[in-house]
Motif scaffolding. Structure first.
Motif: not given
Length: 275
Positions: A243-247, A251-255, A260-262
């Motif tokens: 949730k934090a990175v999505r805020l 900067q929340f581009v595809w790569y 963030v998942v891996f």
């Protein structure tokens, strides 16, 4: 083909979160028994820090979103230990001309993590950039200004290590400035400067471990048992990290979505004490 990739990614993410939750339960028990948690206050001890008796920590980052992509498990651990937590970001991350947007995003993350204080530094010699070397003296000045002893005396400073997680020059310079600062402070310490805080750095791992998610749990935890100056900190909530990175929407581009998942830093931190 695309559907297979998506399904695989979702399955891996679910497995990583499950592993992280198991790791969290195990390490809570072990850290309680062995005293490995650097932010815990032993039973019966006195916290003579500030009016409300709480300890305080300063998390020093280089750019808006560093705190979410890299330091989130540590911030969660600090908050869980009832440590007053402040974030100082040395730049607005405006290399792409979106500094104002990134500052607003960081404010939303401050609210999410319920941080007690936050400062975004805007200095000419601390400009965001892959090739911009930041002067150690400027980083040291920022630390002096923020840890001067009033109104908060800091017990902990947390920042990057010499590898800067990603090797970003700004991250490395942040470490170099902090390292020189604590070395000088230990020499010239005086009572009116509020003492000498513990300095913990976020360990950089090789690429394979960095992208192994929660699967790096065993290795990281065993390292913390071997080295008394190293501490393993699992994430209290990987979903809060996501949730934090999505805020940080700009900067929340595809790569970065894949990263963030891996990334192991979503699920755990390994801190090493350098003071």
């Amino acid at each position: 083909m695309k559907r297979d990739v998506v399904v695989t990614s979702v399955a891996f993410a679910g497995a990583a979160v499950a592993c992280s939750l198991v790791a969290l339960r195990i390490t809570r028990k072990i850290r309680t028994r062995t005293g490995l948690d650097p932010f815990a206050v032993p039973n019966g001890s006195s916290r003579e820090k500030g009016a409300d008796g709480r300890k305080a920590a300063l998390v020093l980052t280089s750019h808006p979103d560093d705190e979410s992509y890299f330091f989130a498990p540590t911030i969660q651990a600090l908050k869980a230990a009832n440590v007053e937590t402040h974030l100082v970001c040395l730049s607005d991350g405006g290399a792409g001309g979106d500094g104002e947007t990134r500052k607003k995003e960081l404010l939303r993350v401050k609210e999410l993590f319920e941080l007690e204080g936050m400062c975004i530094v805007e200095a000419e010699d601390l400009m965001d950039g892959m090739t911009n070397a930041w002067p150690a003296k400027t980083v040291m000045t920022v630390l002096d200004e923020y840890t001067g002893g009033a109104p908060t005396t800091f017990d902990y400073v947390v920042t990057f290590d010499a590898g800067g997680v990603s090797g970003h020059l700004n991250h490395v310079c942040t470490y170099e400035g902090t390292k020189q600062w604590i070395e000088e402070r230990k020499v010239s310490i005086s009572s009116d400067r509020g003492g000498c805080p513990q300095v913990w750095v976020l360990e950089t791992t090789n690429a394979a471990r960095k992208l192994s998610g929660a699967l790096d749990f065993a290795t990281s935890y065993l390292e913390s048992l071997i080295d008394s100056r190293r501490v393993f900190v699992p994430s209290a909530s990987p979903m809060q990290v996501l949730k934090a990175v999505r805020l940080h929407a700009s900067q929340f581009v595809w790569y970065r979505k894949i990263f963030v998942v891996f990334s192991r830093y979503t699920y755990m931190n390994t801190l090493r004490r350098i003071d």
